[in-house]
Design a protein around this motif. Structure first.
Motif, PDB file in Angstrom:
ATOM      1  N   CYS A  76       0.845  -1.190   0.000  1.00 49.36           N
ATOM      2  CA  CYS A  76       0.000   0.000   0.000  1.00 49.36           C
ATOM      3  C   CYS A  76       0.881   1.240   0.000  1.00 49.36           C
ATOM      4  O   CYS A  76       1.941   1.255   0.635  1.00 49.36           O
ATOM      5  N   SER A  77       0.421   2.285  -0.653  1.00 55.33           N
ATOM      6  CA  SER A  77       1.137   3.565  -0.675  1.00 55.33           C
ATOM      7  C   SER A  77       0.273   4.658  -0.062  1.00 55.33           C
ATOM      8  O   SER A  77       0.168   5.772  -0.566  1.00 55.33           O
ATOM      9  N   GLN A  78      -0.343   4.331   1.056  1.00 54.76           N
ATOM     10  CA  GLN A  78      -1.279   5.238   1.714  1.00 54.76           C
ATOM     11  C   GLN A  78      -0.557   6.428   2.343  1.00 54.76           C
ATOM     12  O   GLN A  78       0.654   6.426   2.504  1.00 54.76           O
ATOM     13  N   ASN A  79      -1.353   7.436   2.694  1.00 55.28           N
ATOM     14  CA  ASN A  79      -0.850   8.647   3.355  1.00 55.28           C
ATOM     15  C   ASN A  79      -1.776   8.935   4.531  1.00 55.28           C
ATOM     16  O   ASN A  79      -2.886   9.442   4.347  1.00 55.28           O
ATOM     17  N   PHE A  80      -1.335   8.612   5.730  1.00 54.77           N
ATOM     18  CA  PHE A  80      -2.197   8.751   6.895  1.00 54.77           C
ATOM     19  C   PHE A  80      -2.435  10.209   7.315  1.00 54.77           C
ATOM     20  O   PHE A  80      -3.174  10.457   8.261  1.00 54.77           O
ATOM     21  N   ASN A  81      -1.831  11.162   6.608  1.00 54.95           N
ATOM     22  CA  ASN A  81      -2.091  12.571   6.892  1.00 54.95           C
ATOM     23  C   ASN A  81      -2.678  13.281   5.681  1.00 54.95           C
ATOM     24  O   ASN A  81      -2.623  14.504   5.576  1.00 54.95           O
ATOM     25  N   ALA A  82      -3.272  12.507   4.778  1.00 56.11           N
ATOM     26  CA  ALA A  82      -3.906  13.092   3.600  1.00 56.11           C
ATOM     27  C   ALA A  82      -5.204  13.790   3.983  1.00 56.11           C
ATOM     28  O   ALA A  82      -5.789  13.519   5.044  1.00 56.11           O
ATOM     29  N   ASP A  83      -5.680  14.692   3.111  1.00 56.24           N
ATOM     30  CA  ASP A  83      -6.949  15.367   3.368  1.00 56.24           C
ATOM     31  C   ASP A  83      -8.091  14.364   3.482  1.00 56.24           C
ATOM     32  O   ASP A  83      -9.009  14.543   4.291  1.00 56.24           O
ATOM     33  N   ASP A  84      -8.023  13.296   2.660  1.00 49.61           N
ATOM     34  CA  ASP A  84      -9.034  12.229   2.733  1.00 49.61           C
ATOM     35  C   ASP A  84      -8.488  11.064   3.557  1.00 49.61           C
ATOM     36  O   ASP A  84      -8.494   9.920   3.135  1.00 49.61           O
ATOM     37  N   ARG A  85      -8.038  11.391   4.738  1.00 51.69           N
ATOM     38  CA  ARG A  85      -7.336  10.436   5.602  1.00 51.69           C
ATOM     39  C   ARG A  85      -8.127   9.137   5.810  1.00 51.69           C
ATOM     40  O   ARG A  85      -7.548   8.040   5.778  1.00 51.69           O
ATOM     41  N   ASP A  86      -9.434   9.211   5.991  1.00 54.22           N
ATOM     42  CA  ASP A  86     -10.231   8.005   6.234  1.00 54.22           C
ATOM     43  C   ASP A  86     -10.188   7.057   5.046  1.00 54.22           C
ATOM     44  O   ASP A  86     -10.222   5.831   5.213  1.00 54.22           O
ATOM     45  N   ILE A 109       3.082  -0.966   4.570  1.00 59.72           N
ATOM     46  CA  ILE A 109       2.484   0.355   4.642  1.00 59.72           C
ATOM     47  C   ILE A 109       3.576   1.403   4.531  1.00 59.72           C
ATOM     48  O   ILE A 109       4.700   1.210   4.981  1.00 59.72           O
ATOM     49  N   ASP A 110       3.216   2.516   3.905  1.00 64.38           N
ATOM     50  CA  ASP A 110       4.196   3.557   3.585  1.00 64.38           C
ATOM     51  C   ASP A 110       4.381   4.480   4.775  1.00 64.38           C
ATOM     52  O   ASP A 110       3.406   4.948   5.378  1.00 64.38           O
ATOM     53  N   SER A 111       5.620   4.760   5.114  1.00 69.00           N
ATOM     54  CA  SER A 111       5.913   5.683   6.205  1.00 69.00           C
ATOM     55  C   SER A 111       5.816   7.143   5.778  1.00 69.00           C
ATOM     56  O   SER A 111       5.646   8.029   6.621  1.00 69.00           O
ATOM     57  N   ALA A 112       5.933   7.409   4.490  1.00 62.83           N
ATOM     58  CA  ALA A 112       5.873   8.783   3.998  1.00 62.83           C
ATOM     59  C   ALA A 112       4.464   9.337   4.163  1.00 62.83           C
ATOM     60  O   ALA A 112       3.473   8.622   3.995  1.00 62.83           O
ATOM     61  N   MET A 113       4.364  10.629   4.508  1.00 63.39           N
ATOM     62  CA  MET A 113       3.049  11.245   4.644  1.00 63.39           C
ATOM     63  C   MET A 113       3.170  12.759   4.516  1.00 63.39           C
ATOM     64  O   MET A 113       4.263  13.325   4.661  1.00 63.39           O
ATOM     65  N   SER A 114       2.067  13.403   4.249  1.00 65.24           N
ATOM     66  CA  SER A 114       2.041  14.861   4.175  1.00 65.24           C
ATOM     67  C   SER A 114       2.514  15.452   5.501  1.00 65.24           C
ATOM     68  O   SER A 114       2.183  14.935   6.572  1.00 65.24           O
ATOM     69  N   GLY A 115       3.291  16.512   5.416  1.00 65.24           N
ATOM     70  CA  GLY A 115       3.737  17.190   6.620  1.00 65.24           C
ATOM     71  C   GLY A 115       4.973  16.621   7.256  1.00 65.24           C
ATOM     72  O   GLY A 115       5.404  17.098   8.307  1.00 65.24           O
ATOM     73  N   GLN A 116       5.588  15.616   6.622  1.00 69.04           N
ATOM     74  CA  GLN A 116       6.714  14.963   7.281  1.00 69.04           C
ATOM     75  C   GLN A 116       7.946  15.866   7.388  1.00 69.04           C
ATOM     76  O   GLN A 116       8.821  15.612   8.212  1.00 69.04           O
ATOM     77  N   ALA A 117       8.000  16.919   6.589  1.00 69.52           N
ATOM     78  CA  ALA A 117       9.136  17.833   6.666  1.00 69.52           C
ATOM     79  C   ALA A 117       8.852  19.049   7.537  1.00 69.52           C
ATOM     80  O   ALA A 117       9.779  19.784   7.889  1.00 69.52           O
ATOM     81  N   GLU A 118       7.578  19.266   7.872  1.00 73.56           N
ATOM     82  CA  GLU A 118       7.213  20.476   8.600  1.00 73.56           C
ATOM     83  C   GLU A 118       6.769  20.220  10.041  1.00 73.56           C
ATOM     84  O   GLU A 118       7.045  21.030  10.933  1.00 73.56           O
ATOM     85  N   LEU A 119       6.079  19.128  10.284  1.00 71.78           N
ATOM     86  CA  LEU A 119       5.511  18.884  11.613  1.00 71.78           C
ATOM     87  C   LEU A 119       6.566  18.385  12.589  1.00 71.78           C
ATOM     88  O   LEU A 119       7.521  17.712  12.192  1.00 71.78           O
ATOM     89  N   PRO A 120       6.405  18.657  13.873  1.00 70.40           N
ATOM     90  CA  PRO A 120       7.344  18.140  14.871  1.00 70.40           C
ATOM     91  C   PRO A 120       7.228  16.624  15.003  1.00 70.40           C
ATOM     92  O   PRO A 120       6.198  16.034  14.675  1.00 70.40           O
ATOM     93  N   LEU A 121       8.291  16.012  15.501  1.00 69.45           N
ATOM     94  CA  LEU A 121       8.355  14.558  15.614  1.00 69.45           C
ATOM     95  C   LEU A 121       7.157  13.990  16.363  1.00 69.45           C
ATOM     96  O   LEU A 121       6.530  13.026  15.905  1.00 69.45           O
TER      97      LEU A 121
END
Length: 294
Positions: A76-86, A109-121
């Motif tokens: 899967c190449s999901q993004n758990f912080n996508a706008d359509d997260r559900d 499952i993919d570890s990459a997600m939106s905000g990974q460069a901006e949000l705190p750990l």
């Protein structure tokens, strides 16, 4: 340990179907990408099969049985912080259900997600762990493992990976260990093996690739992805010793498939790619005592 191949590599190498490629390579295990709609590419044709549909699920099962093939993992190449997260949670959930129906042991499952460069750990850990937890809650009776790939900037940060594993706290969650990505991230070669040892007990599935850096760079801390397109290479040409990788994984209790993901194939003329992929298979067998069937 058995050798497996990502379906994407089979098609990039120029094989018309997964069945043709796997037979030519002498491999019976394959990792199969599943899209957001729950569809996979048929291994016997270029058709898409909807694994949420009983008829298509039966056709895919018949393809596997008729050709002596098994799926070692869905990807899967999901993004758990996508706008359509559900919808992305549903993507992984339906992949788990398809895996249960077909006897597939793991879902990458993919570890990459939106905000990974901006949000705190801490916030990134919370968001990702919540996505995984939702999948686990919706599949409470499943035995299918979820393997987070150490992919991209976020997934190759050991602190982030530790945080997610601890926050979720489920034995079903672990890693799809990409042996090349820790090196791609810039970790020195010797540290990469240390990371394998730390996370080895959590490995649920693997991706296997290699990189050949100039000798003077191997033990340095490099910038993320440093000239990867130039230095990625077939398995038998790189700095990572596959025999050492396999030994560490066995010591940690993993005896599952080693799944080839050779990202150097695109550097070769189309007519040479199948031979390169066959070299990868042969190298894993010779270095790791791997087998291609039970």
């Amino acid at each position: 340990m058995e050798v497996a191949v990502r379906d994407a590599c089979i098609y990039q190498a120029g094989f018309a179907t997964g069945v043709e490629g796997l037979k030519a390579l002498g491999v019976s295990l394959v990792e199969v990408a599943i899209d957001k709609e729950g569809r996979v590419r048929s291994l016997a044709s270029d058709q898409l099969l909807d694994l949420a549909d009983a008829g298509d699920l039966a056709r895919f099962r018949e393809e596997l049985a008729a050709n002596g093939l098994r799926v070692c993992a869905f990807l899967c190449s999901q993004n758990f912080n996508a706008d359509d997260r559900d919808a992305h949670v549903a993507w992984v959930t339906q992949a788990v259900r398809a895996a249960d129906a077909l006897g597939v042991p793991a879902v990458r499952i993919d570890s990459a997600m939106s905000g990974q460069a901006e949000l705190p750990l801490e916030e990134r850990v919370r968001i990702f762990a919540a996505g995984v937890t939702d999948v686990l809650r919706q599949t409470p009776d499943s035995q299918v493992a979820l393997g987070i790939e150490n992919h991209g900037r976020q997934g190759n940060d050991p602190a982030w990976m530790r945080g997610v594993i601890e926050a979720v706290g489920s034995p079903r969650l672990g890693l799809t260990l990409d042996v090349g990505n820790w090196y791609w991230f810039g970790h020195p070669l010797s540290k990469v093996y240390e990371i394998y040892r730390e996370f080895g007990p959590l490995v649920k599935a693997t991706h296997v690739k290699n990189i050949r850096y100039p000798e003077e760079l191997r033990e340095t801390q490099r910038e993320i992805g440093y000239e990867y397109a130039k230095y990625n290479c077939p398995l038998d040409e790189g700095d990572l010793r596959m025999s050492q990788v396999a030994a560490i994984l066995r010591e940690c209790g993993y005896d599952g498939p080693l799944t080839i993901e050779d990202e150097s194939l695109g550097k070769y003329p189309e007519g040479e790619r199948q031979a390169v992929l066959k070299r990868d298979v042969d190298h894993l067998i010779s270095e790791c005592g791997s087998r291609t069937s039970d």
